[in-house]
Scaffold this motif. Structure first.
Motif, mmCIF file in Angstrom:
data_model
loop_
_atom_site.group_PDB
_atom_site.id
_atom_site.type_symbol
_atom_site.label_atom_id
_atom_site.label_comp_id
_atom_site.label_asym_id
_atom_site.label_seq_id
_atom_site.Cartn_x
_atom_site.Cartn_y
_atom_site.Cartn_z
ATOM 1 N N ASP A 390 -42.573 47.766 11.608
ATOM 2 C CA ASP A 390 -41.772 47.095 10.596
ATOM 3 C C ASP A 390 -41.097 48.177 9.754
ATOM 4 O O ASP A 390 -41.431 48.398 8.598
ATOM 5 N N ALA A 391 -40.145 48.896 10.364
ATOM 6 C CA ALA A 391 -39.504 50.031 9.710
ATOM 7 C C ALA A 391 -38.476 49.558 8.689
ATOM 8 O O ALA A 391 -37.892 48.496 8.825
ATOM 9 N N HIS A 392 -38.260 50.370 7.662
ATOM 10 C CA HIS A 392 -37.272 50.083 6.626
ATOM 11 C C HIS A 392 -35.911 50.499 7.171
ATOM 12 O O HIS A 392 -35.473 51.627 7.016
ATOM 13 N N ALA A 393 -35.245 49.538 7.849
ATOM 14 C CA ALA A 393 -34.056 49.874 8.622
ATOM 15 C C ALA A 393 -32.758 49.449 7.965
ATOM 16 O O ALA A 393 -31.722 49.368 8.612
ATOM 17 N N VAL A 394 -32.784 49.189 6.657
ATOM 18 C CA VAL A 394 -31.591 48.671 5.995
ATOM 19 C C VAL A 394 -30.416 49.634 6.068
ATOM 20 O O VAL A 394 -29.259 49.208 6.059
#
Length: 396
Positions: A390-394
């Motif tokens: 659940d990577a912070h891909a914003v």
């Protein structure tokens, strides 16, 4: 110079934009020292690039732009960067900033991009503060790395939106971030660009103080969709902005290989001086490895961009697609740097002199690798996505 004859050739069936750049490149390359010394792109060269349509490559056709396929944008920037990295970098900033036109309200997009020779630039990082007021924002901020700004009619700056002196929050620990456009008359440019490489990009600071910006001259890549439903604008905006950096890097590395090959067929090996540098096995190995490294990275980049564009055409862009595009951007940039390093080392002591284009290739490429869009930390986020976390891909 070796670059002139190499770039001047015009393959049959070439896209008009690439043909235009091939015609311009022999004019740009001989002015490299002038560009470097001036620490900015000369106004007449910027005007020629604008007249050729370079800064319209990502502007929608609906607004009079070219709306090119992203691989053509890469090739155009690559070809110009082969002639001069700083010119290529300025072209990259101006052309890719123009994707904002697809997010702006039509009236504002036409106001800013209606002139076919307009050049825009700026810095998307939210380093400014925009206080909400009636009809828009009052903005104060200072942004470094405003490349090519001396030739721009409009500049864009990223801001955190404020209300009553505090950040306006969209969620827990998520402030509202927007990009706002300023006419050049409202901007102060600071001559702070004294850098190791890409010296001619004029990437000094830009600053605004208590400037009013109408609400229509703002956009958000985070919370808003493009107003035009076209495949180019279905590409992730941060991925498109990142795509310019490997485009420049590919051109720099190709120039470095060209220069080493030309040198190797002229320079004699000491002490006897009877044999050319090209006969040295270590040089032969370096050229072969650099060629393979660069072409493999370029192929990966083009494959990934084409896959992404097809997904955008189907409106099926996933976080995995976004991660792979950013991976290709980072990998290509750093692979290009390795190729340049090999060429610089293979040249020997000749490469350390300012007269050698290889020393400039080395300096330019290692400024490009420092850009946050292709820095090593990007691989951490990308790797998390590829691992299914659940990577912070914003920002991908």
């Amino acid at each position: 110079m070796t670059i002139s004859s190499a770039v001047a050739a015009k393959p049959s069936g070439e896209h008009p934009m690439l043909a235009a750049i091939r015609e311009l490149a022999p004019k740009v390359a001989p002015r490299s020292e002038e560009i470097e010394t001036a620490r900015r792109l000369p106004a007449d060269l910027a005007r020629e690039l604008a007249q050729a349509g370079v800064f319209r490559m990502a502007v929608p056709e609906a607004y009079g732009g070219l709306e090119l396929h992203p691989t053509l944008i890469v090739e155009a920037i690559e070809s110009l960067s082969r002639a001069d990295a700083s010119a290529g970098w300025c072209a990259m900033i101006g052309s890719l900033t123009a994707i904002c036109s697809a997010w702006l309200p039509e009236a504002e997009a036409r106001l800013i991009y209606g002139d076919p020779e307009v050049i825009t630039g700026g810095v998307a990082a939210p380093m400014g503060r925009a206080e909400l007021v009636e009809g828009g924002y009052r903005v104060t901020g200072r942004w470094p790395w405003a490349s090519g700004s001396q030739n721009c009619r409009w500049l864009a700056g990223g801001v955190v939106v404020m209300k009553d002196g505090r950040p306006r929050m969209l969620g827990e620990n998520v402030p509202e971030v927007r990009v706002l456009f300023f006419p050049i008359e409202d901007v102060t440019l600071h001559d702070t660009w004294h850098a190791a490489g890409l010296c001619g990009t004029g990437s000094g600071d830009m600053e605004v103080k208590d400037v009013f910006v109408p609400a229509g001259r703002s956009l958000s890549f985070f919370t808003e969709r493009p107003r035009l439903d076209r495949p180019l604008y279905g590409m992730p905006p941060f991925g498109m902005l990142a795509l310019g950096i490997p485009s420049v890097a590919l051109g720099i590395a190709r120039r470095a290989i060209d220069e080493l090959k030309a040198l190797a067929l002229q320079k004699k090996i000491m002490p006897a001086g009877r044999h050319l540098l090209a006969t040295r096995p270590a040089v032969q190995e370096a050229v072969a490895e650099a060629e393979a490294t660069l072409r493999a990275a370029r192929a990966f980049l083009f494959e990934t961009v084409n896959t992404m564009f097809e997904a955008a055409s189907r409106r099926e862009v996933s976080v995995h697609h976004r991660a792979e595009l950013r991976l290709a951007c980072t990998h290509t940039t750093r692979s290009a740097a390795r190729a340049v390093d090999r060429m610089y080392e293979a040249a020997g002591g000749t490469a350390v002199y300012r007269a050698s284009p290889l020393q400039r290739c080395l300096r330019d490429i290692h400024v490009a690798t420092q850009h946050g869009m292709v820095a090593p930390p990007t691989l951490e986020t990308i790797g998390g996505v590829l691992l299914g976390l659940d990577a912070h891909a914003v920002m991908l």
